[in-house]
Design an enzyme around this catalytic site. Structure first.
Site, PDB file in Angstrom:
ATOM      1  N   LYS A  14     -11.918  -2.153   6.516  1.00  0.00           N
ATOM      2  CA  LYS A  14     -10.992  -3.174   7.363  1.00  0.00           C
ATOM      3  C   LYS A  14     -11.652  -3.232   8.791  1.00  0.00           C
ATOM      4  O   LYS A  14     -11.647  -4.359   9.319  1.00  0.00           O
ATOM      5  CB  LYS A  14      -9.435  -2.647   7.272  1.00  0.00           C
ATOM      6  CG  LYS A  14      -9.054  -2.446   5.899  1.00  0.00           C
ATOM      7  CD  LYS A  14      -8.633  -3.791   5.120  1.00  0.00           C
ATOM      8  CE  LYS A  14      -8.333  -3.508   3.774  1.00  0.00           C
ATOM      9  NZ  LYS A  14      -7.749  -2.494   3.213  1.00  0.00           N
ATOM     10  N   TRP A  55       0.774  -1.445   0.083  1.00  0.00           N
ATOM     11  CA  TRP A  55       0.026  -0.065   0.288  1.00  0.00           C
ATOM     12  C   TRP A  55       0.951   1.195  -0.091  1.00  0.00           C
ATOM     13  O   TRP A  55       0.500   2.190  -0.387  1.00  0.00           O
ATOM     14  CB  TRP A  55      -1.088   0.168   1.180  1.00  0.00           C
ATOM     15  CG  TRP A  55      -1.891  -1.117   1.156  1.00  0.00           C
ATOM     16  CD1 TRP A  55      -2.230  -2.290   1.719  1.00  0.00           C
ATOM     17  CD2 TRP A  55      -2.732  -1.381  -0.189  1.00  0.00           C
ATOM     18  NE1 TRP A  55      -3.175  -3.004   1.414  1.00  0.00           N
ATOM     19  CE2 TRP A  55      -3.623  -2.598   0.079  1.00  0.00           C
ATOM     20  CE3 TRP A  55      -3.162  -0.760  -1.309  1.00  0.00           C
ATOM     21  CZ2 TRP A  55      -4.446  -3.054  -0.575  1.00  0.00           C
ATOM     22  CZ3 TRP A  55      -4.227  -1.117  -2.200  1.00  0.00           C
ATOM     23  CH2 TRP A  55      -4.684  -2.682  -1.694  1.00  0.00           C
ATOM     24  N   ASP A 113      -1.688   6.591   6.135  1.00  0.00           N
ATOM     25  CA  ASP A 113      -2.940   5.725   5.778  1.00  0.00           C
ATOM     26  C   ASP A 113      -3.116   4.813   6.908  1.00  0.00           C
ATOM     27  O   ASP A 113      -2.101   3.705   7.134  1.00  0.00           O
ATOM     28  CB  ASP A 113      -2.314   5.054   4.504  1.00  0.00           C
ATOM     29  CG  ASP A 113      -3.119   3.986   4.201  1.00  0.00           C
ATOM     30  OD1 ASP A 113      -4.316   3.717   4.620  1.00  0.00           O
ATOM     31  OD2 ASP A 113      -3.001   3.358   2.936  1.00  0.00           O
TER      32      ASP A 113
END
Ligand code: PLP
Length: 358
Positions: free
Chosen positions: A194, A100, A170
């Site tokens: 998530k 990511w 993030d």
């Protein structure tokens, strides 16, 4: 409800049962309005109340100071990868700790140069930079970006990087899992799917100096400016009304359990149980370096892919789902987000113990 699985999916994944039950109960007739929440305009007092309360609940969880505000956008965490340089400027510094982070870097590089100040690539992203190595990383750059929890590799920062440039994080896979000092960040963002809700809504906690005045290039599309959405209370375009409703309820669920400190303790207990089991059994090797182990995504391997397949088949039989490792790294992974119960982790540990001689 007895036929629900032990759900260790990486995301979208398990949500608190009480939240789903409320959705079910209210789906046809939201609060006696005679219609579903997803059947009504977002420009109604009813939805206004939903979004205002969702913002308040997240603000309460994180004790968001007056200098910052909560926003709900779309486009996932991935859209933020592009919006960050558009709003904060090019030339940002990035800490590369996995897929990511790399995606965020790739997107920023389309717009201009970036500085990758740390990369864990050479040790397959098993480790993270040390706290005292951070200070030097963000000198004279518009921002320092990092990923607090690396969903695929199973590593997690257990400290907040100390820097004197705007800090961006993030937090997609550990949002609302533990206390965070919001004042240290100019931007925290998280795809909800998530830990905080369904997919399709991205939660931002942003410094108002960024969100209330756009200072970037004039060719940046309006919808890509934080200012546009901030000034329209996250409703410049039609928001994900359903997603925001659910996120608000998940935040309230965390509050009802005592808030982020209690949630962190609960997550620590689950992580201790699972890592303790892995460390005590020769058949399994936890992948992440010990000091960087994630409390959210636990990655581990067995000696052979065949042995892993046998364990996966037995898991399936026992109603344990989602423990196959990410396709890019293989092995096994159990995501033990907020809504995973201690008893789910116990069921997983029992499986691992029973299957250690396969
Ligand atoms: C899942 C994930 C993403 C991608 O989120 P989208 O909402 O699909 O864009 C980004 N960062 C992290 C840390 C993730 O876990």
């Amino acid at each position: 409800m007895t036929n629900r699985k032990h759900n260790f999916n990486a995301g979208p994944t398990v949500l608190p049962l009480t939240v789903l039950e409320t959705v079910q109960a209210q789906m046809l007739n939201y609060n006696e309005t005679g219609m579903s929440l997803i059947e009504m305009s977002h420009r109604t007092p009813v939805f206004d109340d939903v979004i205002v309360r969702a913002k308040q609940s997240i603000s309460e969880l994180y004790q968001v100071p007056d200098t910052h505000e909560v926003m709900f956008l779309q486009g996932g965490a991935a859209l933020q990868f592009a919006m960050i340089p558009l709003n904060f400027g090019n030339g940002g510094a990035y800490i590369d700790t996995g897929v990511w982070s790399s995606r965020a870097i790739e997107e920023a590089q389309i717009q201009g140069d970036t500085k990758v100040v740390f990369s864990g690539k050479s040790d397959q992203y098993r480790s993270l930079p040390t706290a005292d190595s951070i200070g030097a990383m963000g000198q004279g750059v518009p921002f320092l970006h990092y990923t607090s929890n690396n969903t695929i590799y199973g590593t997690q920062f257990h400290y907040t990087p100390d820097t004197n440039v705007p800090l961006i994080c993030d937090m997609s896979s550990d949002f609302i899992s533990r206390p965070v000092d919001v004042s240290k960040y100019d931007l925290i963002y998280a795809g909800a799917q998530k830990n905080a809700g369904p997919s399709g809504v991205t939660i931002l906690i942003i410094n108002k100096t960024v969100s209330r005045q756009f200072t970037g290039r004039s060719d940046v599309p309006k919808i890509m400016r934080y200012e546009t959405q901030a000034k329209k209370d996250s409703m410049y375009n039609t928001p994900n009304t359903f997603g925001i409703w659910v996120v608000g309820m998940v935040a309230d669920w965390v509050l009802s359990l005592g808030g982020l400190a209690d949630m962190a303790e609960r997550n620590q207990r689950k992580a201790d149980l699972l890592y303790g089991t892995l460390d005590s059994l020769d058949a399994y090797n936890a992948v992440a370096e010990k000091s960087a182990r994630s409390h959210m995504n636990v990655t581990f391997k067995m000696a052979t892919v065949e042995a892993e397949k046998v364990v996966l088949a037995e898991a399936e039989r026992r109603g344990i789902v989602g423990i196959r490792g990410h396709r890019s790294v293989g092995g096994l992974r159990a995501s033990i987000y907020n809504a995973v119960e201690y008893s789910d982790v116990e069921a997983l540990c029992q499986l691992l113990t029973d299957m250690q001689h396969t």
